[in-house]
Design an enzyme around this catalytic site. Structure first.
Site, PDB file in Angstrom:
ATOM      1  N   MET A 127      -6.242  -5.561  17.278  1.00 25.34           N
ATOM      2  CA  MET A 127      -7.689  -5.466  17.469  1.00 25.34           C
ATOM      3  C   MET A 127      -8.313  -6.709  18.108  1.00 25.34           C
ATOM      4  O   MET A 127      -9.379  -6.626  18.703  1.00 25.34           O
ATOM      5  CB  MET A 127      -8.379  -5.185  16.135  1.00 25.34           C
ATOM      6  CG  MET A 127      -7.980  -3.882  15.512  1.00 25.34           C
ATOM      7  SD  MET A 127      -8.144  -2.525  16.668  1.00 25.34           S
ATOM      8  CE  MET A 127      -6.705  -1.592  16.251  1.00 25.34           C
TER       9      MET A 127
ATOM     10  N   GLY B  60      -3.329   0.862  14.763  1.00 20.63           N
ATOM     11  CA  GLY B  60      -3.885   0.761  13.415  1.00 20.63           C
ATOM     12  C   GLY B  60      -3.770   2.002  12.566  1.00 20.63           C
ATOM     13  O   GLY B  60      -3.833   1.928  11.339  1.00 20.63           O
ATOM     14  N   GLN B  61      -3.619   3.167  13.192  1.00 15.82           N
ATOM     15  CA  GLN B  61      -3.613   4.412  12.431  1.00 15.82           C
ATOM     16  C   GLN B  61      -2.300   5.163  12.662  1.00 15.82           C
ATOM     17  O   GLN B  61      -1.669   5.022  13.709  1.00 15.82           O
ATOM     18  CB  GLN B  61      -4.780   5.294  12.860  1.00 15.82           C
ATOM     19  CG  GLN B  61      -6.141   4.638  12.628  1.00 15.82           C
ATOM     20  CD  GLN B  61      -7.289   5.571  12.957  1.00 15.82           C
ATOM     21  OE1 GLN B  61      -7.759   6.303  12.104  1.00 15.82           O
ATOM     22  NE2 GLN B  61      -7.746   5.540  14.183  1.00 15.82           N
TER      23      GLN B  61
ATOM     24  N   CYS C 149     -10.424   1.629  18.051  1.00 16.11           N
ATOM     25  CA  CYS C 149      -9.330   0.680  17.792  1.00 16.11           C
ATOM     26  C   CYS C 149      -8.328   0.550  18.933  1.00 16.11           C
ATOM     27  O   CYS C 149      -7.733  -0.504  19.087  1.00 16.11           O
ATOM     28  CB  CYS C 149      -8.612   1.025  16.486  1.00 16.11           C
ATOM     29  SG  CYS C 149      -7.867   2.652  16.437  1.00 16.11           S
ATOM     30  N   MET C 150      -8.085   1.608  19.693  1.00 18.53           N
ATOM     31  CA  MET C 150      -6.987   1.546  20.645  1.00 18.53           C
ATOM     32  C   MET C 150      -7.378   1.768  22.110  1.00 18.53           C
ATOM     33  O   MET C 150      -6.527   1.666  22.989  1.00 18.53           O
ATOM     34  CB  MET C 150      -5.935   2.606  20.288  1.00 18.53           C
ATOM     35  CG  MET C 150      -5.294   2.427  18.938  1.00 18.53           C
ATOM     36  SD  MET C 150      -4.743   0.748  18.616  1.00 18.53           S
ATOM     37  CE  MET C 150      -3.645   0.475  19.985  1.00 18.53           C
TER      38      MET C 150
ATOM     39  N   LYS D 157       0.839  -1.207   0.000  1.00 17.88           N
ATOM     40  CA  LYS D 157       0.000   0.000   0.000  1.00 17.88           C
ATOM     41  C   LYS D 157       0.871   1.254   0.000  1.00 17.88           C
ATOM     42  O   LYS D 157       0.578   2.223  -0.691  1.00 17.88           O
ATOM     43  CB  LYS D 157      -0.899   0.024   1.239  1.00 17.88           C
ATOM     44  CG  LYS D 157      -1.956  -1.056   1.247  1.00 17.88           C
ATOM     45  CD  LYS D 157      -2.916  -0.895   2.398  1.00 17.88           C
ATOM     46  CE  LYS D 157      -2.314  -1.197   3.736  1.00 17.88           C
ATOM     47  NZ  LYS D 157      -1.985  -2.610   3.962  1.00 17.88           N
TER      48      LYS D 157
END
Lengths: 752, 124
Positions: A339, A376-377, A170-171, A80
């Site tokens: 997650m 995740g981010q 997510c966190m 990606k």
């Protein structure tokens, strides 16, 4: 002649044929290769690994991205990252503000019209319904300066704590885990620990697809040393399992019992560090730190491998083997999770139990020994967690509900005492419930896509599209959320603006602007600033650029456990990121927190090798957390477990990856992973439609018949905007972290 | 594995035919043979249709690290290439790609030494 020679001939022939055919359509990469490319340092836009990149520009266009060999990723990027330039140039880019007209259609407007409307609606709502009738919902993808500005605008300007962000999805459980076990948020180790670890415990993490460059580093460690062992703990077999020496496949939601059972074995077999336990640990249950080592050992009696095997469907011998591998004396153990542990109605507990394994074995704070939560981010850690962009937080570890903490921020922001609101803000799910139920009238959504990413999304989509609510969305492309908005603002994208990202290993790094935004698109920082000025808060927002705000942000973190005063803007321009704590200019940064002699915040005369300085006595807490089932388990009516996750080609809600031509046809359709036995029972063949229904919603997905999940468990990925798994997921959340249980719910299946 | 003389001859014939077709004047770039109506993972078909290629890729680091088909071959649209353009390697192997400009590398591509798909170092 060998195979390689044959391949050589074949490729040579093919290359000759292609040369004769003429060049295919030029890719951006080929454009870059033509020469004259200017390279500028930056950070990848996608996951929380925070890979360093160099951005190649020619003629005012981003044409190429390559890995930064001087950064932690050693020049490597996942598929990606390499394709990043394309996320800027799809023809569907938002380039003008839009306002929904009386017929319900979004039509182009001027910035002046859009901003006037936003300010009048938000100010009007505050006046009529109170400050808590407005809300901000931000993102772990926004730069630190943008989250900082939204925080100040909404808390100090509009005077509400309804400031929230998608890291809640997510966190939040990782935050809860770190705070309750060690006193402060954020991992204590760093990526270099991978190069020292002898054992990896990958729990609830498909690292190979969600954090490919970290997976690559783990794999290289294993390739270099055949004594390195990898334990994967996951109900599903994923590409990560390829690296596993031991894969513990268990019934979804039963890993709490599994971790306790590993602790049981560690103690029974003496694989513990008695000195470390005695000197560094306290023991707690529920919310009180009132337990003892003896009560912990007694608590674990209920978790023998044999007993837990019946709860988890995981063989007892595997639990024992996992514990022995993890606890082996003289070997370094690193746990990594994501997650699978966080998106749970008992996510904080799952995090605590993972920390417990490190604490009782003393496998913590030395190279390769660390509990490491993956993010995740790209800026969930640096911007939202550290920067205080969640409703219960204030910047750098302060809490909105604590008067002394508010007083510190009031002083730093030059506000009158008592100016900051004391009423608690709403967490993400309650915020969108508020929108649905009417307590929140106006919401500003920045750089995120809750119209697709919230669980049980239909309910919240209804709230957002209601005529009684006013929804502003700032984004770079039309999304499943912009389609619900009253005002859509065209935002500048990554590389069209500058700002700081903080990744999973506490590394802060600057992502530089290299090209101009298209049309009338503006940077989020500039949009928020303009709203603030028009709303009458200009005096408290005296900045022109993100760089102007950075010194104030550094000051907010000064003299806190997050100290990064030493990370100046100049240094960010020059360096390939710096890992905090970094309390003074010239300080090299800190690879391992809480460690005497390494972390500048641990006094040199501290009597023990670690000081968990988030706790007043410097000790960490082992929590006695019992097995607790998920919020919803299969029953007669809904007999299957549904679990959700990711694929490597796509990212989050697909709004960027599906603009890349290589990715929009690669694994871009969310299909239902269905075990062959279940497929046979349903008389479903590969490619057939299967209706997946929960108590909340229903949708038809095509079947991918595969044994990646055990029979009785099915899987959907989260990426496809046309086939949303969140039509069926559950919005129950962890009582501590308020993070929803995306990972587990009960569904029924019917051939469509 | 060894190729016999017949096999080698067939290979040369295929290469010559490919070259001949190309020289016949077509201006179209190489296309993916099948239209991809469905949004599938490339592997879904190629594991069965080109098993040798799949196995070589899967067994090497690119396979382990999920460096999938599109990275080297482009999409299944107009930018699809059977033989990857080496600029596509730049994302992760920038120094090595830059070294292809050296005089000693004249006439070579990455795949001259790194056998396609297996990508083993220097043909080993």
């Amino acid at each position: 002649m060998s195979v390689s020679r044959r391949n050589f001939l074949f490729t040579t022939a093919a290359a000759s044929a292609l040369a004769a055919l003429g060049k295919p359509t030029l890719t951006l990469a080929e454009e870059a290769a033509k020469g004259g490319t200017k390279w500028t340092k930056g950070v990848c836009r996608y996951c929380g690994t925070g890979c360093g990149v160099y951005k190649g520009t020619r003629d005012g266009k981003l044409v190429m991205v390559k890995g930064d060999k001087h950064n932690h990723n050693a020049g490597f990027l996942c598929l990606k990252g390499f394709l990043l330039p394309q996320i800027l140039y799809d023809e569907s880019r938002l380039t003008k503000p839009q306002i929904r007209n009386k017929k319900g259609v979004l039509e182009d407007a001027s910035w002046d019209e859009a901003l006037k409307l936003i300010v009048s609606k938000f100010k009007g709502s505050v006046k009529e319904h109170g400050a808590d009738s407005v809300a901000f919902y931000g993102s772990g993808q926004a730069y630190t300066e943008e989250t900082f500005l939204s925080n100040k605008l909404f808390r100090a300007g509009f005077r509400t704590n309804n400031v929230e962000g998608n890291p809640r999805l997510c966190m939040a459980s990782a935050v809860g885990g770190y705070v309750t076990s060690f006193g402060k948020d954020e991992p204590m180790g760093n990526y270099e620990d991978i190069d020292h670890a002898d054992v990896f415990l990958l729990a609830g993490s498909n690292t190979a697809e969600a954090h490919p460059i970290l997976f690559q580093r783990i794999a290289r460690r294993k390739q270099a040393n055949d004594k390195v062992k990898v334990i994967v703990v996951d109900p599903r077999r994923t590409p990560t399992s390829r690296l596993a020496d031991l894969h513990l496949q268990f019934k979804p939601g039963t890993d709490l019992a599994l971790f306790n059972s590993m602790a049981h074995v560690l103690i029974k077999e003496g694989l513990i560090d008695t000195k470390f336990i005695k000197e560094n640990l306290n023991f707690g249950k529920v919310k009180k730190v009132d337990q003892t080592w003896e009560s912990y050992v007694a608590f674990l009696e209920d978790y023998s491998p044999e007993k837990v095997s019946k709860i988890t469907d995981c063989p007892a011998e595997q639990i024992v083997e996992a514990a022995r591998l993890f606890g082996a004396k003289g070997r370094a153990s690193m746990s990594m999770w994501c997650m699978g542990l966080n998106q749970r109605s008992r996510g904080v507990w799952a995090n605590n139990l993972c920390h417990n394994l490190h604490l009782i074995t003393g496998k913590i704070g030395t190279p390769g020994n660390t509990p490491f939560s993956l993010t995740g981010q790209p800026n969930a850690c640096g911007g939202v967690r550290d920067g205080g962009g969640l409703s219960h937080l204030l910047p750098y570890g302060r809490l909105a509900g604590k008067a002394p903490h508010r007083a510190i921020i009031e002083k730093l922001w030059d506000l009158e005492p008592g100016h900051l609101p004391s009423a608690p803000g709403k967490n993400a799910i309650d915020m969108f419930r508020g929108l649905d139920e009417g307590s929140i009238k106006c919401i500003y959504i920045m750089c995120t896509n809750p119209g697709q990413s919230l669980p049980n999304v239909t309910r919240y989509r209804n709230g957002m599209k209601s005529k009684d609510t006013f929804v502003v969305v700032a984004d770079i492309y039309p999304t499943r959320t912009t389609e619900l908005a009253d005002v859509v603002l065209p935002a500048a994208a990554w590389s069209e603006k500058e700002g700081v990202f903080g990744c999973s290993e506490r590394r802060y790094q600057l992502d530089e602007k290299v090209v101009e935004a298209p049309g009338e698109a503006r940077a989020d920082f500039q949009i928020l600033l303009e709203i603030g000025k028009r709303a009458g808060f200009g005096a408290m927002l005296p900045y022109k650029t993100p760089a102007d705000a950075w010194d104030e942000i550094r000051k907010l973190g000064k003299d806190t456990p997050y100290a990064f005063w030493g990370i100046t803007r100049e240094r960010l321009h020059k360096d390939h990121g710096v890992i905090w704590p970094c309390p003074e200019e010239g300080h090299p940064g800190t690879p391992r927190r809480y460690v005497k002699g390494v972390d500048p915040l641990v006094p040199a005369d501290w009597p023990r090798r670690m000081k968990f300085y988030g706790r007043s006595d410097g000790k960490a807490i082992v929590w006695l957390r019992p097995m607790a089932p998920p919020a919803e388990v299969p029953d007669k009516e809904y007999p299957y477990y549904l679990t959700t996750g990711r694929v490597i080609e796509q990212w989050h809600t697909g709004t960027m990856t599906q603009k890349c031509k290589e990715l929009k046809t690669a694994n871009a359709e969310t299909m239902l992973e269905l075990h062959p036995d279940d497929a046979a029972a349903l008389q479903v063949k590969a490619g057939n439609g299967v209706r997946v229904s929960s108590r909340r919603g229903s949708f038809v997905f095509r079947a991918n018949v595969t044994d990646t999940c055990p029979a009785g468990t099915v899987f959907l990925n989260m990426h496809d905007p046309e086939r949303m798994c969140n039509l069926v997921t559950i919005d129950a959340y962890d009582p501590g972290s308020k993070q929803p249980e995306f990972k587990i719910c009960a569904v029924k299946l019917e051939k469509a | 594995m060894k190729l016999n003389r017949l096999g080698f001859g067939m290979l040369l014939l295929v290469a010559a035919l490919a070259l001949g077709t190309a020289l016949a004047g077509s201006q179209e770039p190489a296309k993916h043979r099948f239209k991809m109506g469905k949004k599938k993972d490339c592997i879904a078909c190629h594991e069965k249709r080109t098993p040798k290629v799949f196995k070589e890729w899967f067994a090497c680091d690119h396979g382990l690290f999920n460096v999938k088909c599109a990275v080297c071959h482009g999409s299944v649209g107009d930018d699809f290439t059977l033989e990857p353009v080496i600029a596509r390697c730049t994302g992760c192997h920038a120094d090595q790609v830059a070294s292809m400009e050296l005089p000693t590398m004249k006439g070579k591509t990455c795949f001259t030494c790194h056998a396609a798909h297996a990508l083993s170092p220097h043909g080993m």
